[in-house]
Design an enzyme around this catalytic site. Structure first.
Site, PDB file in Angstrom:
ATOM      1  CG  ASN A   1       4.663 -18.388  12.996  1.00  0.00           C
ATOM      2  OD1 ASN A   1       5.707 -18.082  13.523  1.00  0.00           O
ATOM      3  ND2 ASN A   1       3.734 -17.495  12.682  1.00  0.00           N
TER       4      ASN A   1
ATOM      5  N   GLY B   1       7.508 -14.918  10.672  1.00  0.00           N
ATOM      6  CA  GLY B   1       6.843 -15.734  11.680  1.00  0.00           C
ATOM      7  C   GLY B   1       6.427 -14.856  12.838  1.00  0.00           C
ATOM      8  CB  SER B   2       4.350 -13.781  14.760  1.00  0.00           C
ATOM      9  OG  SER B   2       4.587 -12.950  13.659  1.00  0.00           O
ATOM     10  CG  ASN B   3       6.596 -16.761  19.348  1.00  0.00           C
ATOM     11  OD1 ASN B   3       6.470 -17.846  18.843  1.00  0.00           O
ATOM     12  ND2 ASN B   3       7.773 -16.218  19.616  1.00  0.00           N
TER      13      ASN B   3
END
Length: 804
Positions: free
Chosen positions: A516, A244-246
């Protein structure tokens, strides 16, 4: 690189002279000829590069062309990560069973295979079919450019030269016979494995196990549509825990100086082949880029140059689809298209096995792709005498991601980033968020996706597909009809995928953010609509991480006057959105329980009085010193949150709904009792500091880890492993990885702060095995040394001249 926010230049004691670097480039500044003990000359002739190491072991690779740059990159990656790299090359060669045993757990970094044998059968099949060679031979833009081919060739040579010239000290592979020189094909195959990670790579067990039914095979009914739809939805939900990521970009309208800002916070595995590795790559007059590369890659995955910064977040687009085949009643390896029979293609694949005879299996391929009998353990797709399923993965013909990354590296504005995406169309499973020194922002979900329009899905979905497509975006099309072919967009670089005109794009918004969820709320005030379901959902409930992020960044944008320091504060605020929503109500409901007791799942009454006070006093953060964070985390994991909200989700207020936990539900008291019982049984005080029980161990020493899990909604996400025997949370498996906060102050050098949370090397004997992990624990940053004067003034400067 230097720690903290202030750049300091220390005087040199030695008088130095200029070092001739390359005739075509000229000379390095005089400081590069520092004392002889600061230089190493391991080899001579052929490809060459100069590597300048600064604090925390970050290499600044200087080369005169792309082949030399690849060479320096391959050398430097091997120096830090030789065992992890070698392990991945064993995977893509299909040799894990030979060295580690057929039944051992497979390399989860490069495919979903559960056991080595399945992974080997898949990757040997790819190799024997010549898939990667064919893709490498495709002319650009369908295939890799000359520059990328040179980078790959150089990387393989650099890795091999390091192996030849150095002794491995990492105990993970010291003296191992599986650490071998690599070929250009090996390096390219690693890129291929990453490209298909969301498609064929997700279905390796189902591809390699697929065998036609025999006359004695028991008849299998059709998969239940609703069960399959639910399993498909859960399959993608499970992915978010691993990857995932921001990322957020702020425009000049929100910043103190009118220039852009970018904060990238990808959440990737902390171990194995999807680790990032930090460097700077420079070809004078051609390329100058700093950032993080995925191991085995010669290009920058996430980074910045002098004028543009970008990051990626794992996207919601579904990069594959299924075709339901109607089989010839007389032959289950023949399928019908418009009534005409087509025979499946047999691929016989043989794998060497440690301590046993080689294993040979047949794989079955169709015009749509391989026959597959499952997508994960919970999603069976049985091959019967009448029906089979084939997997279409357009990224199995996509080896363009390196050219996309190279286009970003040479960009001068966000418009160039978008231009590179439109030209190369190489990203398989991520969004792109970017900002530039002129104050522009960009969000785009430019993925390589099968061209599944909503119209096509409506017209051609099988009964199974009519359930899976709305629920998860997984299309199951009728493979017996020629008019159900995917077709082609005129601006698409390959048939059967969406062209750039169909991609969700948001330009020059005050902020552009993604955590995400789908593209819909990249900016809550400027929602994106009009895209097909395969890209993601519209008007649906967002995750708590998305909601918390949108609350944070919209408030930052409204406040204005932003600087890089504000990005740093956001990264390490460690605010727990779930706590902000319900902790106060939970504390009050706890205090109101009759007699201060609650009944657990085992029917026993538990005194929870202490927990009430701890929840009330908790600071609603996931800092290492937060008391009550651990208690709330363990409680939150037990609550069936989807059933407990009093105020349901509303598409008219997606950032703030659902809300108000129904603490009157029996499930709340039961979860509270079970949580208190669990912590006390483990010997953990209810008001313990989070960092006492959320940590990693490096060389026998504990390092406290800040941050919180996905379900809590914490921006600084970490996913640790719970030790029920009393250790609390121990090893972090995934989470914040290569973090960068980038801006510009009008000078030639970008203002950048970075952090590689798990540090540069996996080798416990390296000085850079845990140095940045300790910074992460203390919420400290590394100040980028991007410009020459800053590199050469590093007190840790060490120069290595490498030649093949």
């Amino acid at each position: 690189m230097t720690l903290g926010g202030t750049m300091r230049t220390r005087p040199r004691r030695a008088v130095v002279t200029a070092v001739a670097l390359f005739a075509a480039v000229g000379t390095l500044p005089a400081a590069a000829a520092q004392d002889q003990h600061r230089q190493e000359h391991p080899s001579h002739g052929g490809l060459s590069a100069t590597i300048r190491y600064t604090e925390y072991g970050v290499p600044h690779i200087l080369a005169k062309n792309y082949a030399d740059l690849g060479f320096g990159t391959g050398w430097a990656q091997a120096a830090d990560q030789v065992c992890t790299l070698a392990d991945g090359f064993v995977t893509v060669r299909g040799e894990r069973s030979r060295y580690f045993g057929a039944d051992a757990a497979s390399d989860s970094a490069l495919s979903s295979a559960t056991k080595n044998l399945a992974g080997d059968l898949y990757f040997r099949g790819v190799r024997e079919a010549g898939t990667v060679e064919r893709l490498m031979a495709e002319p650009a833009p369908r295939g890799p450019s000359r520059e990328v081919k040179d980078l790959i060739r150089g990387f393989a040579a650099g890795y091999n030269t390091w192996l030849k010239k150095n002794r491995i000290t990492d105990p993970a592979c010291r003296g191992a016979d599986w650490v071998r020189p690599v070929s250009v094909q090996d390096v390219a195959a690693r890129s291929f494995a990453l490209a298909v990670l969301g498609g064929q790579g997700r279905a390796v067990d189902g591809i390699t196990a697929a065998q036609p039914p025999s006359s004695t095979t028991p008849a299998a009914g059709a998969p239940d549509a609703q069960d399959t739809a639910r399993a498909a939805h859960e399959l993608f939900a499970a992915d978010s825990a691993d990857m995932g990521s921001n990322a957020v970009a702020f425009s000049g309208a929100t910043t103190a100086n009118g220039r852009g800002l970018l904060l990238g916070n990808p959440h990737y595995p902390w171990q194995g082949g999807r680790r990032f590795w930090q460097s700077q790559q420079t070809i004078p007059g051609e390329l100058n880029i700093a950032g993080g590369s995925l191991l085995g890659s010669a290009t920058m995955s996430i980074g910045h140059n002098a004028q543009v910064a970008w990051s990626h977040t794992v996207a919601t687009g579904v990069p594959f689809n299924l075709h339901q085949l109607t089989l010839d009643p007389a032959d289950p390896t023949t399928y019908l298209v418009d009534g005409r029979p087509e025979r499946m293609t047999r691929r016989e694949v043989t794998v060497a096995v440690q301590g046993g005879a080689p294993v040979t299996r047949t794989q079955w391929w169709t015009r749509y792709g391989p026959v597959v009998t499952s997508l994960g353990a919970a999603l069976p797709l049985p091959w019967t005498t009448t029906t089979a399923y084939a997997l279409n993965d357009p990224n199995a013909t996509n080896l363009r991601a390196s050219d996309t990354a190279l286009g970003f590296s040479r960009a001068r504005a966000t418009s160039d980033v978008l231009g590179a995406l439109r030209r190369t169309q190489g990203l398989p499973w991520v969004n792109t968020i970017a900002a530039d020194s002129r104050g522009h922002t960009l969000f785009t979900q430019s993925q390589v996706l099968p061209r599944i329009t909503d119209e096509l899905a409506q017209r051609c979905s099988t009964p199974l597909g009519k359930a899976t497509y709305p629920a998860s975006g997984v299309a199951v099309l009728d493979g017996s009809r020629g008019d159900c072919a995917l077709g082609s967009d005129p601006d698409a670089v390959q048939p059967g995928i969406f062209g750039p005109a169909k991609m969700p794009v948001l330009k020059d918004a005050p902020y552009a953010e993604n955590s995400n969820d789908s593209a819909w709320l990249a900016n809550a005030e400027r929602p994106l609509t009009g895209y097909e379901r395969v890209f993601g959902t519209l008007g649906t409930q967002r995750s708590l991480r998305t909601r918390g992020a949108l609350q944070d960044v919209s408030a930052m944008a409204a406040r204005g006057g932003l600087t890089v320091r504000d990005l740093q504060k956001q990264q390490f605020a460690n605010r727990v959105p779930a706590g902000a929503l319900v902790a106060a109500d939970a504390a009050r409901a706890c205090a109101a329980l009759p007699g201060g007791t609650a009944t657990g799942s085992d029917g026993k009454a538990v005194d929870v009085t202490e927990a009430c006070g701890v929840l009330a006093a908790w600071d609603r953060s996931a800092n290492t010193g937060s008391r009550g964070a651990l208690l709330f985390d363990r409680l939150w994991r037990r609550l069936p949150v989807s059933q407990l909200w009093k105020v349901p989700f509303s598409a008219a207020d997606p950032v703030n709904t659902p809300n108000t936990l129904d603490t009157g539900s029996p499930a709340f008291a039961r979860a509270l009792a079970d949580t208190v019982t669990e912590l006390r049984a483990a010997g953990i005080a209810l008001n313990s500091r989070l960092g006492e029980y959320q940590f990693v161990v490096r060389n026998g020493k504990r390092i406290a880890v800040p941050g919180g899990t996905e379900s809590l909604g914490v921006w600084n996400k970490v996913e640790p492993v719970w030790d029920p025997a009393g250790g609390g949370y121990t090893e972090v498996t995934t989470g914040s990885s290569y973090i960068q906060a980038v801006g510009w102050d009008g000078g030639r050098c970008p203002v950048a702060r970075t952090l590689l949370t798990y540090s540069q090397s996996s080798n416990p004997n390296s000085p850079h095995f845990s140095d940045q992990t300790r910074l992460f624990s203390a919420k400290k940053w590394v100040t980028s040394r991007f410009c020459e004067k800053d590199i050469l003034s590093s007190p840790a400067l060490r120069i290595v001249r490498v030649r093949s």
